[in-house]
Design an enzyme around this catalytic site. Structure first.
Site, short mmCIF file in Angstrom:
data_model
loop_
_atom_site.label_atom_id
_atom_site.label_comp_id
_atom_site.label_asym_id
_atom_site.label_seq_id
_atom_site.Cartn_x
_atom_site.Cartn_y
_atom_site.Cartn_z
N SER A 178 -15.28 56.30 -89.34
CA SER A 178 -14.27 57.03 -90.11
C SER A 178 -13.44 56.31 -91.26
CB SER A 178 -12.99 57.66 -88.99
OG SER A 178 -12.15 56.31 -88.81
N ASP A 179 -12.74 56.99 -91.92
CA ASP A 179 -12.07 56.36 -92.91
C ASP A 179 -10.75 56.09 -92.25
OD1 ASP A 179 -11.49 56.73 -96.82
OD2 ASP A 179 -10.99 54.98 -95.27
N ALA A 180 -9.88 55.15 -92.76
CA ALA A 180 -8.83 54.23 -92.40
C ALA A 180 -7.88 55.47 -91.63
CB ALA A 180 -7.89 53.57 -93.26
N ALA A 219 -8.19 58.02 -89.94
CA ALA A 219 -8.76 59.45 -90.07
C ALA A 219 -8.75 60.00 -89.09
CB ALA A 219 -10.00 59.34 -90.96
#
Ligand code: GLC
Length: 746
Positions: A271-273, A275
């Site tokens: 995932s992105d940070a 997220a």
């Protein structure tokens, strides 16, 4: 730590069967807690709350550690993972190495301006070598988001507005980062991000929701990601934002149906940070437990730094809401990658390696060439450029002229200290006998600093310049210019003005830069404008009143030398714009590949879509000048009519009609005149950057077939190729006029 096993020579590549056998054997020995540990990417930085990395690793191991850039610490954490954790599975160390690790290359938007995938491939090859020598295994790059709204700060990180150019740059960067053997100790694992549609955020406002039709996704935003999969990218990153009301990190259609089901991606998704945890904040998940369940079900393998997987997945299995098989399915590709990289055999890094690698002279030379090839000559009235090296008195003016940070640009590596050759230094090195004076003029700053300004950029740490000091600096700059024979203005944006959380409503030059430019031009001396910026800027006044304008973007460690190489004629600029320049931020999103209206721009009654300004871009997609001139002639299509599925060959001659050698980027555009859907009035379907000596002619050849002519049809709800008539243009930018017809029949 130096006596440890370190990245040795490339091991023999294990067969798929051997990899599978090793992964299944590992899974067979792992507890549920240890499997969940592999699905977590934990922070190595101390700005995150929660248990420290050492504690988590020792207890259950972890898939990866990010936001750490410390070779010695890498080995310390790896030792805990390999020798103290229950399963002894090595960690993947990951960081954003977007355009260089210690040798900083031009930002990706600049490298796309070279229209030379080899530039991007070499840059990322060197970035990988340096990053791996530091102990990193995995970069969160390349960023593949198509961006058609210059207000969006992250336009700097991608390849601009076009899927065809974007796909070429995507594949080149994956090749550069990964090479063709994941066990190669001089490569890193790449990560295609941010899947998908992130660049279409409402209003260009970073993180804002995205609404895209399936046709827009499939015809415009997906192609660079598909190209990355085809190039063998090992990981993906899901985007932050809602895509059509479903956050990408919980979006089953995106992560399972499209990415795995259609693209055939066999790696894993991080995932992105934060997220996954933020699915709660975005109003998608009820709580962390619900967020973990939704993301796992959606096909998200690894939770970046939100700890929601660590805290909930085991309970969800024990309560029967998730099966062990579903956990195993997510863990497998992570273990498989670690096996293929040879991490079990070579978990540690030689701590003496980095300084040797970053000192290699060919790295900075490559960065200089990449910067030269990325720059775009936007104006050169009266042939003011190139400047003679006999100049004796030059003034270099502007807040960015001597800024190492602005020269290396956005997305430098965590902890990197800028070390660029600035434009001022490059010019002084080029004119050692001349008087090269300098004045910054008033400073430029963001009106509203972001979190990143507090922790990364030095600009925000400086005290704000008082109006009196700014005025004094303004006058000093004008007086410095007055005393010179030629003035080189270096204006644009600071490194923190583009990138993540760096969107803006206006595209004007920030601060008093334009006012200073006007005051200097009013002196009546020859003025050259060098732009350092991470996005298109609405330099409408300059475009009319400054005779020479060089778009240098954020050119990296050797940027100042590359600018001087071009300004003084040692290099002839050949770059082209990968994104159009709007005349105002209010015109965004603006892009060339639009469908025709009932009153197209060539309609006799057409004036402008707005009554207060022209709606054409200041500079079109694909535009760029040279110190020489070229002609493109003799367009030929191998057949005027073909059946659906058949190909034609398109050729054209390009001649250097000027007096100096130079590169021309020959571009091929098509327009399907009717069909199941309306199709864009122009679409790039081929390009070649061609070096030519004066008087030399070369023939450029393109292929047009089903791959170039098919598209995903809204009307039909599927991919198709229509029987239809096509315009074909070949030229030096998206306004090309050299035309031919093609008929495709059933
Ligand atoms: C950031 C960015 C992403 C980056 C990640 C890790 O917020 O959106 O591009 O790779 O966090 O630093």
């Amino acid at each position: 730590m130096n006596d440890m096993k370190n990245a040795g020579t490339v091991a023999t590549i294990p067969s798929d069967a051997e990899v599978t056998a090793r992964v299944e054997a590992l899974l067979g020995r792992m507890s549920l807690e240890e499997k969940v540990g592999q699905l977590a990417q934990i922070s190595g930085a101390d700005f995150m709350p929660g248990p420290k990395a050492e504690e988590i690793i020792r207890k259950r191991g972890a898939g990866s550690v990010l936001w750490l850039n410390d070779t010695k610490k890498f080995n310390e954490l790896q030792k805990i993972a390999v020798e103290e954790s229950p399963s002894g599975i090595p960690l993947l160390f990951a960081l954003d190495v977007i355009h260089g690790y210690r040798t900083i290359f031009p930002v990706p938007l600049a490298m796309a301006s070279s229209w030379d995938p080899a530039v991007a491939e070499q840059a990322q090859t060197i970035a990988a070598k340096e990053a791996r020598a530091a102990g990193l295994h995995w970069t969160f790059g390349p960023m593949l988001d198509i961006a058609r709204d210059a207000r969006w700060g992250r336009i700097v990180e991608g390849a601009g507005e076009d899927p065809y150019l974007g796909a070429a740059m995507a594949a080149a960067q994956v090749r550069g980062f990964q090479g063709n053997d994941l066990a190669d100790p001089e490569r890193v694992v790449a990560c295609a991000k941010h899947f998908a549609g992130y660049g279409a955020a409402d209003g260009g406002r970073d993180y804002d929701p995205v609404f895209l039709s399936e046709a827009q996704l499939r015809n415009v935003y997906f192609p660079p990601f598909q190209a990355a999969v085809n190039a063998g990218v090992a990981t993906f990153m899901s985007a932050y934002m809602d895509l059509n009301n479903v956050p990408a990190s919980g979006n089953r259609w995106l992560l399972r149906d499209v990415l795995r089901g259609e693209f055939g991606f066999a790696g894993f998704v991080v995932s992105d940070a934060i997220a996954v945890g933020n699915l709660v904040v975005q109003g998608h998940a009820r709580d962390g437990r619900d967020a973990a369940l939704r993301s796992l079900k959606a096909g998200l393998n690894m939770d970046m730094a939100s700890s929601v997987y660590l805290e909930n997945l085991a309970d969800l299995v024990n309560e029967g809401l998730l099966s062990m098989a579903e956990i195993d399915e997510m863990v497998r590709p992570i273990l498989s990658l670690k096996v293929r990289m040879g991490l079990f055999e070579h978990p540690y890094v030689d701590e003496t390696l980095l300084e040797k690698v970053v000192a290699l002279p060919e790295h900075r030379q490559a960065a200089r060439v990449a910067a030269q090839r990325s720059m775009v000559l936007l104006r050169n009235e009266g042939g003011l450029l190139p400047l003679p090296k006999t100049l004796k008195n030059v003034a270099v003016i502007g807040p960015l002229a001597d800024s190492m940070e602005a020269t290396e640009g956005s997305w430098m590596v965590f902890g990197h200290k800028p070390a660029a050759v600035t434009v001022l230094q490059g010019i002084r090195a080029k004119l050692p006998e001349a008087s090269v004076t300098y004045a910054p003029g008033p400073e430029i700053r963001k009106d509203i600093p972001s979190f990143f300004d507090e922790v990364i950029f030095s600009e925000a740490q400086k005290p704000i310049q008082t109006p009196e000091a700014a005025e004094a600096a303004f006058q000093t700059a004008v007086e410095t210019a007055r005393g010179a024979d030629v003035v080189i203005m270096v204006l644009g944006e600071n490194a923190n003005m583009a990138g993540e959380f760096a969107s803006r409503g206006s595209l004007d030059l920030p601060g008093r830069q334009e006012e200073l430019l006007k005051a200097v031009v009013a002196l009546g001396k020859p003025v050259v404008l060098v732009l350092l910026n991470g996005r298109p800027l609405s330099i409408n006044w300059a475009a009319e009143h400054v005779p020479a304008i060089l778009e240098a973007w954020e050119p990296g460690t050797e940027g100042g030398n590359a600018v001087a190489d071009i300004l003084f004629g040692e290099v002839n600029p050949g770059g082209k714009l990968p994104v159009c320049f709007p005349r105002s931020g209010s015109h965004a999103p603006l892009y060339y590949a639009r469908t025709l209206t009932h009153q197209p721009e060539d309609h006799p009654q057409y004036r402008s879509r707005y009554w207060d300004s022209p709606t054409t871009p200041l500079y079109p997609f694909g535009f760029g000048l040279s110190y020489t001139t070229f002609s493109i002639t003799n367009l030929n299509v191998s057949a005027s009519q073909v059946k659906i599925g058949e190909s034609v060959t398109v050729t054209a001659d390009v001649t250097n009609t000027g007096k100096v050698a130079g590169d021309e980027v020959v571009q091929l555009y098509i327009h399907q005149k009717w069909g199941s859907d309306s199709r864009p009035m122009r679409e790039l379907k081929g390009f070649k950057r061609v070096p030519l000596n004066p008087g030399e002619t070369k023939t450029v050849t393109f292929n047009l077939g089903a791959d170039e002519l098919r598209y995903w049809s809204t009307n039909a709800g599927r991919w198709l190729q229509d029987a239809a008539a096509f315009d074909i243009w070949v030229g030096a930018d998206s306004l090309a006029t050299l035309h031919a017809d093609l008929e495709v029949v059933n």
